[in-house]
Scaffold this motif. Structure first.
Motif, PDB file in Angstrom:
ATOM      1  N   VAL A  57     -59.169  -3.415   4.036  1.00  0.00           N
ATOM      2  CA  VAL A  57     -59.352  -2.055   4.519  1.00  0.00           C
ATOM      3  C   VAL A  57     -58.024  -1.306   4.486  1.00  0.00           C
ATOM      4  O   VAL A  57     -57.011  -1.804   4.975  1.00  0.00           O
ATOM      5  CB  VAL A  57     -59.906  -2.030   5.960  1.00  0.00           C
ATOM      6  CG1 VAL A  57     -59.992  -0.593   6.472  1.00  0.00           C
ATOM      7  CG2 VAL A  57     -61.272  -2.696   6.021  1.00  0.00           C
ATOM      8  N   LEU A  58     -58.050  -0.119   3.898  1.00  0.00           N
ATOM      9  CA  LEU A  58     -56.909   0.794   3.935  1.00  0.00           C
ATOM     10  C   LEU A  58     -57.297   1.980   4.815  1.00  0.00           C
ATOM     11  O   LEU A  58     -58.267   2.673   4.524  1.00  0.00           O
ATOM     12  CB  LEU A  58     -56.558   1.273   2.521  1.00  0.00           C
ATOM     13  CG  LEU A  58     -55.987   0.202   1.580  1.00  0.00           C
ATOM     14  CD1 LEU A  58     -55.961   0.731   0.149  1.00  0.00           C
ATOM     15  CD2 LEU A  58     -54.597  -0.220   2.023  1.00  0.00           C
ATOM     16  N   ASP A  59     -56.550   2.194   5.885  1.00  0.00           N
ATOM     17  CA  ASP A  59     -56.877   3.243   6.850  1.00  0.00           C
ATOM     18  C   ASP A  59     -55.807   4.330   6.842  1.00  0.00           C
ATOM     19  O   ASP A  59     -54.609   4.039   6.716  1.00  0.00           O
ATOM     20  CB  ASP A  59     -56.989   2.637   8.250  1.00  0.00           C
ATOM     21  CG  ASP A  59     -57.261   3.684   9.312  1.00  0.00           C
ATOM     22  OD1 ASP A  59     -58.418   4.110   9.431  1.00  0.00           O
ATOM     23  OD2 ASP A  59     -56.297   4.083  10.001  1.00  0.00           O
ATOM     24  N   GLY A  60     -56.245   5.584   6.979  1.00  0.00           N
ATOM     25  CA  GLY A  60     -55.333   6.715   6.895  1.00  0.00           C
ATOM     26  C   GLY A  60     -54.157   6.651   7.844  1.00  0.00           C
ATOM     27  O   GLY A  60     -52.998   6.824   7.437  1.00  0.00           O
ATOM     28  N   ASP A  61     -54.399   6.391   9.115  1.00  0.00           N
ATOM     29  CA  ASP A  61     -53.318   6.332  10.093  1.00  0.00           C
ATOM     30  C   ASP A  61     -52.377   5.170   9.812  1.00  0.00           C
ATOM     31  O   ASP A  61     -51.145   5.304   9.900  1.00  0.00           O
ATOM     32  CB  ASP A  61     -53.884   6.208  11.508  1.00  0.00           C
ATOM     33  CG  ASP A  61     -54.386   7.534  12.046  1.00  0.00           C
ATOM     34  OD1 ASP A  61     -54.165   8.558  11.381  1.00  0.00           O
ATOM     35  OD2 ASP A  61     -55.009   7.552  13.117  1.00  0.00           O
ATOM     36  N   ASN A  62     -52.946   4.012   9.479  1.00  0.00           N
ATOM     37  CA  ASN A  62     -52.116   2.836   9.227  1.00  0.00           C
ATOM     38  C   ASN A  62     -51.170   3.050   8.050  1.00  0.00           C
ATOM     39  O   ASN A  62     -49.992   2.682   8.097  1.00  0.00           O
ATOM     40  CB  ASN A  62     -53.003   1.618   8.952  1.00  0.00           C
ATOM     41  CG  ASN A  62     -53.765   1.166  10.185  1.00  0.00           C
ATOM     42  OD1 ASN A  62     -53.587   1.714  11.265  1.00  0.00           O
ATOM     43  ND2 ASN A  62     -54.625   0.178  10.026  1.00  0.00           N
ATOM     44  N   VAL A  63     -51.683   3.663   6.992  1.00  0.00           N
ATOM     45  CA  VAL A  63     -50.864   3.887   5.802  1.00  0.00           C
ATOM     46  C   VAL A  63     -49.734   4.872   6.086  1.00  0.00           C
ATOM     47  O   VAL A  63     -48.620   4.736   5.563  1.00  0.00           O
ATOM     48  CB  VAL A  63     -51.745   4.382   4.638  1.00  0.00           C
ATOM     49  CG1 VAL A  63     -50.888   4.860   3.478  1.00  0.00           C
ATOM     50  CG2 VAL A  63     -52.659   3.260   4.156  1.00  0.00           C
ATOM     51  N   ARG A  64     -50.001   5.854   6.940  1.00  0.00           N
ATOM     52  CA  ARG A  64     -48.962   6.836   7.262  1.00  0.00           C
ATOM     53  C   ARG A  64     -47.877   6.260   8.178  1.00  0.00           C
ATOM     54  O   ARG A  64     -46.825   6.879   8.359  1.00  0.00           O
ATOM     55  CB  ARG A  64     -49.582   8.085   7.889  1.00  0.00           C
ATOM     56  CG  ARG A  64     -50.189   9.031   6.848  1.00  0.00           C
ATOM     57  CD  ARG A  64     -50.709  10.304   7.489  1.00  0.00           C
ATOM     58  NE  ARG A  64     -51.225  11.254   6.514  1.00  0.00           N
ATOM     59  CZ  ARG A  64     -50.503  12.173   5.900  1.00  0.00           C
ATOM     60  NH1 ARG A  64     -49.199  12.246   6.138  1.00  0.00           N
ATOM     61  NH2 ARG A  64     -51.054  13.010   5.045  1.00  0.00           N
ATOM     62  N   HIS A  65     -48.106   5.097   8.738  1.00  0.00           N
ATOM     63  CA  HIS A  65     -47.063   4.447   9.540  1.00  0.00           C
ATOM     64  C   HIS A  65     -45.934   3.927   8.668  1.00  0.00           C
ATOM     65  O   HIS A  65     -44.775   3.887   9.100  1.00  0.00           O
ATOM     66  CB  HIS A  65     -47.657   3.286  10.351  1.00  0.00           C
ATOM     67  CG  HIS A  65     -48.231   3.689  11.673  1.00  0.00           C
ATOM     68  ND1 HIS A  65     -47.463   4.144  12.709  1.00  0.00           N
ATOM     69  CD2 HIS A  65     -49.512   3.716  12.114  1.00  0.00           C
ATOM     70  CE1 HIS A  65     -48.236   4.425  13.753  1.00  0.00           C
ATOM     71  NE2 HIS A  65     -49.479   4.186  13.409  1.00  0.00           N
ATOM     72  N   ARG A  66     -46.259   3.514   7.434  1.00  0.00           N
ATOM     73  CA  ARG A  66     -45.251   2.872   6.596  1.00  0.00           C
ATOM     74  C   ARG A  66     -45.165   3.536   5.218  1.00  0.00           C
ATOM     75  O   ARG A  66     -44.279   4.335   4.962  1.00  0.00           O
ATOM     76  CB  ARG A  66     -45.585   1.366   6.428  1.00  0.00           C
ATOM     77  CG  ARG A  66     -45.752   0.589   7.721  1.00  0.00           C
ATOM     78  CD  ARG A  66     -44.459   0.086   8.323  1.00  0.00           C
ATOM     79  NE  ARG A  66     -43.692  -0.787   7.475  1.00  0.00           N
ATOM     80  CZ  ARG A  66     -43.730  -2.117   7.512  1.00  0.00           C
ATOM     81  NH1 ARG A  66     -44.557  -2.744   8.334  1.00  0.00           N
ATOM     82  NH2 ARG A  66     -42.921  -2.829   6.750  1.00  0.00           N
TER      83      ARG A  66
END
Length: 206
Positions: A57-66
């Motif tokens: 799973v690729l999630d919008g918030d998670n990806v914007r963390h790094r």
């Protein structure tokens, strides 16, 4: 691009897929903030995992963390955000995985850009068509309240447009269906497409 040459791999996408006993694809969950994209994507992910499938799973918030922490929420940076995620998703699909990407992805052109990155039939657009009134009532992160107060600019659905998908492969409404019903609708689509034909075998060997 000058001085850059694509390096071929000896282990093919087909070989990686065969090893995993599955057909890779990208499930692209799009919809307004608070529509339930990530929640449904994670429910589908859990169901596929229980059946023995290899997913991520690729999630919008998670990806914007790094990876995309350098991007703002301007229209230009939203486009770049989706371009990067499309490339990452494509690499994951190439590795033989079933990828679930949950992003607002408000612009049709960018969703089409990602679709064009993958072979025909491997991009599956899942439109989480939950009314904005419901999303705003939920407001799990308090973002709508801040947007209405002018504390957040370029917020999709308030002062930035969301272009509704014209021909998504799957449409779900989390205001009308339970979480399990939403997830099952996605699973049923994959099964009907023949992408989950080894589910029973995988469940026995997982």
């Amino acid at each position: 691009m000058e001085n850059i040459v694509w390096h071929p791999h000896k282990v093919s996408k087909e070989a990686r897929s065969e090893q995993k006993s599955q057909k890779p694809c990208l499930l692209w969950f799009t919809g307004l903030s608070g529509s339930g994209k990530s929640t449904v994507a994670n429910a589908v992910d859990e169901m596929l995992h229980e059946q023995g499938y290899h997913t991520y799973v690729l999630d919008g918030d998670n990806v914007r963390h790094r990876l995309n922490k350098d991007l703002s929420f301007s229209d230009e940076d939203r486009v770049e955000n989706i371009r990067r995620i499309g490339e990452v998703s494509n690499l994951f699909v190439d590795s033989g995985l079933i990828v679930l990407s949950a992003f607002i992805s408000p612009f049709a052109a960018e969703r089409r850009m990602v679709r064009d990155m993958l072979p025909e039939g491997e991009f599956i657009e899942v439109f989480v068509n939950t009314p904005i009134e419901v999303c705003e009532q939920r407001d799990p992160k308090g973002l709508y309240q801040k947007a209405r107060a002018g504390q957040i600019k370029n917020f999709t659905g308030i002062d930035s447009a969301y272009e509704v998908p014209e021909n998504p492969e799957v449409v779900i409404n989390t205001a009308e269906l339970t979480l399990r019903e939403c997830a099952q609708k996605v699973i049923d689509y994959l099964a009907n497409r023949g992408l989950l034909q080894n589910a029973e075998m995988n469940a026995k060997t997982a």
